[in-house]
Scaffold this motif. Sequence first.
Motif, PDB file in Angstrom:
ATOM      1  N   GLU A  52     185.679  35.879  14.969  1.00 51.66           N
ATOM      2  CA  GLU A  52     184.247  36.617  14.665  1.00 51.66           C
ATOM      3  C   GLU A  52     184.187  36.950  13.093  1.00 51.66           C
ATOM      4  OE1 GLU A  52     182.135  39.329  17.430  1.00 51.66           O
ATOM      5  OE2 GLU A  52     184.032  39.407  18.499  1.00 51.66           O
ATOM      6  N   GLY A  88     184.216  39.026   9.882  1.00 48.50           N
ATOM      7  CA  GLY A  88     184.196  40.347   9.654  1.00 48.50           C
ATOM      8  C   GLY A  88     184.733  40.724   8.296  1.00 48.50           C
ATOM      9  N   THR A  89     185.261  41.980   8.072  1.00 46.48           N
ATOM     10  CA  THR A  89     185.771  42.338   6.610  1.00 46.48           C
ATOM     11  C   THR A  89     187.501  42.395   6.411  1.00 46.48           C
ATOM     12  OG1 THR A  89     185.392  44.780   7.203  1.00 46.48           O
ATOM     13  CG2 THR A  89     183.665  43.423   6.167  1.00 46.48           C
ATOM     14  N   LYS A 108     186.943  40.686  12.472  1.00 51.48           N
ATOM     15  CA  LYS A 108     186.222  41.915  12.849  1.00 51.48           C
ATOM     16  C   LYS A 108     187.605  42.846  13.297  1.00 51.48           C
ATOM     17  CE  LYS A 108     181.348  41.097  13.879  1.00 51.48           C
ATOM     18  NZ  LYS A 108     180.331  41.071  15.065  1.00 51.48           N
ATOM     19  N   ASP A 109     188.261  42.279  13.992  1.00 49.33           N
ATOM     20  CA  ASP A 109     189.512  43.231  14.747  1.00 49.33           C
ATOM     21  C   ASP A 109     190.877  42.980  13.750  1.00 49.33           C
ATOM     22  OD1 ASP A 109     190.275  45.038  16.528  1.00 49.33           O
ATOM     23  OD2 ASP A 109     190.253  43.403  18.339  1.00 49.33           O
TER      24      ASP A 109
END
Length: 394
Positions: free
Chosen positions: A41, A43-44, A58-59
């Motif tokens: 996913e 994310g950053t 994301k995680d």
Amino acid sequence: MSSLSYIEKLLDGVEVELTALGGLAENLDSMRKPITSGLRESGTIPYYGASGIVDYVKDYIFDGDYLLVSEDGANLLARNTPIAFSVSGKSWVNNHAHVLKFNTYVERRYVDIYLNSIDLTPYISGAAQPKLNQKNLNSILIPIPCPDNPEKSLAIQAEIVRILDAFTAMTAELTAELTAELKLRKKQYNYYREKLLASELPSSKTATLGEILDMRAGKHIKAKDISAFKNAEHKYICFGGNGSRGFVQEYSHEGDYALIGRQGALCGNVKRAKGKFYATEHAVVCTPKEEIDIDWAFHMLTFMNLNQYKSQSAQPGLAVGNLANLTINVPPISEQRKIAKILNKFDTLTTSIQEGLPREIELRQKQYEYYRDLLLSFSASPAGGPKSHSDEAA
């Protein structure tokens, strides 16, 4: 105080002990795991592999300060990019990078720099698929200054990191300045080239390239006859379709010419050739006819973006006949010389920066390596038998 005398004072009398990496850091490899590319996913949070950041997700698994070391991959031997890199904050690490958490009195950036400076070949297994396993990683000896005084040891490690990071920052700053200057000079050159060459003067005449230039492909030469380096036998530069191919024993041309690359994806590029040189069949040698200034012709050919006329095939190319039929506006030779004089100045400035930039970066890298090796050239003994840095002079 000079950098050299400062470094000598910093390391004077310092006792150094070679300590196995496994005794300095906790290995957290059991916590890492891969994420299938299709299931990531976006994310950053950085997702790390053997060569650094692979993606952003994301995680996260880790949160803190760690040192990652490549576990596998060709770069372990090639060393085109760092094999150890420090990370901070939240991160996810896959199975291709070891994860190390250091104890209080070890500066991870110090170990980072040291690992990237040494030959790891003795610790790597598998030539076809190089691998640095956990056991071999843990056995790598790291020079620890002042092992009996943890606070002083950490201070020395931190100072070594500070000095070397300062060199890195200076190189980055200089590169940014030169790159910005190069961009500005190119913009100026393009502006004046457009203004001077696109304008039709009242005294200009229309002519084809074939009418103002003698355009002939060079001569074939075997690859085995081209040397990558200039030497007593191979002293003449050899031009191919994309510029210099190396050096050869004999020359095919002597004088002042413009060359057009006619083969390959970059066909249409224009080079200057002066003096004695060899041109292969993949270069079109342009000889100015009467009332044509070769410098002006060079800038005009560059301005024309000849690559747009390449054939649409698996091996793009330019036909000499098609080039010869292209039409341009030709001012009187007196105007050609004025235009060429202005554009030559900008071209010289741009070229000097373009050629000087990699040389300057190389020089800075050598300075960095010199001081790095000086700072890390401890005379040390394995744990249990420390030896003074000053003993090197004994």
